[in-house]
Design a protein around this motif. Sequence first.
Motif, PDB file in Angstrom:
ATOM      1  N   ARG A  18      21.151  40.775  46.747  1.00 55.18           N
ATOM      2  CA  ARG A  18      21.015  41.586  47.959  1.00 55.18           C
ATOM      3  C   ARG A  18      22.388  41.812  48.600  1.00 55.18           C
ATOM      4  N   GLN A  19      23.218  40.768  48.617  1.00 54.85           N
ATOM      5  CA  GLN A  19      24.547  40.904  49.199  1.00 54.85           C
ATOM      6  C   GLN A  19      25.430  41.847  48.385  1.00 54.85           C
ATOM      7  N   ILE A  20      25.233  41.824  47.062  1.00 57.82           N
ATOM      8  CA  ILE A  20      26.031  42.686  46.189  1.00 57.82           C
ATOM      9  C   ILE A  20      25.584  44.140  46.317  1.00 57.82           C
ATOM     10  N   THR A  21      24.272  44.383  46.268  1.00 57.26           N
ATOM     11  CA  THR A  21      23.764  45.764  46.291  1.00 57.26           C
ATOM     12  C   THR A  21      23.934  46.425  47.651  1.00 57.26           C
ATOM     13  N   THR A  22      24.028  45.636  48.717  1.00 58.84           N
ATOM     14  CA  THR A  22      24.234  46.214  50.058  1.00 58.84           C
ATOM     15  C   THR A  22      25.712  46.352  50.404  1.00 58.84           C
ATOM     16  N   GLY A  23      26.581  45.868  49.518  1.00 59.11           N
ATOM     17  CA  GLY A  23      28.006  46.014  49.744  1.00 59.11           C
ATOM     18  C   GLY A  23      28.640  44.904  50.549  1.00 59.11           C
ATOM     19  N   ARG A  24      27.858  43.894  50.898  1.00 57.41           N
ATOM     20  CA  ARG A  24      28.441  42.783  51.639  1.00 57.41           C
ATOM     21  C   ARG A  24      29.462  42.047  50.778  1.00 57.41           C
ATOM     22  N   ILE A  25      29.142  41.922  49.488  1.00 52.15           N
ATOM     23  CA  ILE A  25      30.115  41.420  48.511  1.00 52.15           C
ATOM     24  C   ILE A  25      30.457  42.612  47.630  1.00 52.15           C
ATOM     25  N   ARG A  26      31.704  43.006  47.591  1.00 51.59           N
ATOM     26  CA  ARG A  26      32.096  44.252  46.962  1.00 51.59           C
ATOM     27  C   ARG A  26      32.489  44.086  45.490  1.00 51.59           C
ATOM     28  N   PRO A  27      32.412  45.172  44.702  1.00 49.24           N
ATOM     29  CA  PRO A  27      32.819  45.128  43.299  1.00 49.24           C
ATOM     30  C   PRO A  27      34.255  44.621  43.155  1.00 49.24           C
ATOM     31  N   GLY A  28      34.462  43.719  42.216  1.00 51.64           N
ATOM     32  CA  GLY A  28      35.769  43.144  41.981  1.00 51.64           C
ATOM     33  C   GLY A  28      36.065  41.918  42.823  1.00 51.64           C
ATOM     34  N   GLU A  29      35.201  41.642  43.816  1.00 54.52           N
ATOM     35  CA  GLU A  29      35.442  40.503  44.697  1.00 54.52           C
ATOM     36  C   GLU A  29      35.029  39.197  44.025  1.00 54.52           C
ATOM     37  N   ARG A  30      35.816  38.168  44.251  1.00 56.19           N
ATOM     38  CA  ARG A  30      35.525  36.846  43.685  1.00 56.19           C
ATOM     39  C   ARG A  30      34.495  36.136  44.557  1.00 56.19           C
ATOM     40  N   LEU A  31      33.475  35.557  43.930  1.00 57.84           N
ATOM     41  CA  LEU A  31      32.493  34.776  44.669  1.00 57.84           C
ATOM     42  C   LEU A  31      33.095  33.429  45.051  1.00 57.84           C
ATOM     43  N   PRO A  32      32.550  32.778  46.060  1.00 61.60           N
ATOM     44  CA  PRO A  32      32.996  31.415  46.362  1.00 61.60           C
ATOM     45  C   PRO A  32      32.826  30.515  45.139  1.00 61.60           C
TER      46      PRO A  32
END
Length: 247
Positions: A18-32
């Motif tokens: 949900r966070q990825i598809t809504t843009g809260r976590i953006r493409p190319g961003e490293r997860l914790p």
Amino acid sequence: MIGAVPSRHHGIADDLRRQITTGRIRPGERLPSESGLAGRYKVSTVTLRRALAVLQGEGLVEKIHGKGNFVRRPLRKVTYVGGWGTLDPWTAADVDLRVTVRTTPMVAHEYLPALLRVPNGSPLTEFLCLSYEGKSPHSLARIYVPGDLEPTAVPGDGFSCARAEPSFAVLSPPPAEVRETVSARIPTPDEASTLRINPASAVLAITRIAADTAGRVVEAALLVFPGNRVDAVFTTHHVIDERQTQG
């Protein structure tokens, strides 16, 4: 009847998705870090890794060894045109492919003697080609050529999308006969690791054997594409006997 309670790792995967598809976590961003995410969701790292495996299988997340888990940038499909290992220029032009090539002299062993129809121990040259879209692996090719044949093109140039017909071949002109075998299968552990894909996801595997007019195999190529990154198109041309058209 009471429905089954969703497993904890699926709930974590749903939240991250949900966070990825809504843009809260953006493409190319490293997860914790995995330990950090496990602490956030109050689960073990084993459960957390199961959740990440779900997202990796969906192509949303990729794990880069030594760096962590990243949101995968959407990878565009290219079209593989059967016959002489070319990529359709219209689809390939939209994908910025970068290629690394490793050339290794070797001898035919295991399955290679049968593949190239040469005696065991015959000298060969292997071209290991890995294409990338950005930093993400796009395809893997192992091309084998008999040791006494010299490639007429620099390996890697054939993958360049600047050319009219990007090709997975190192010899030219085109051979007299090309035989391609296409199958969908689970990747080997080495393929899954190299392409950074879920070991349970399907790949499109193409084995292409090229022979000259005398029937000698001049090149054998083993191509592996993640199933969601390529379409394969094969066209059959029917030869009309001119004698049948004469009245």
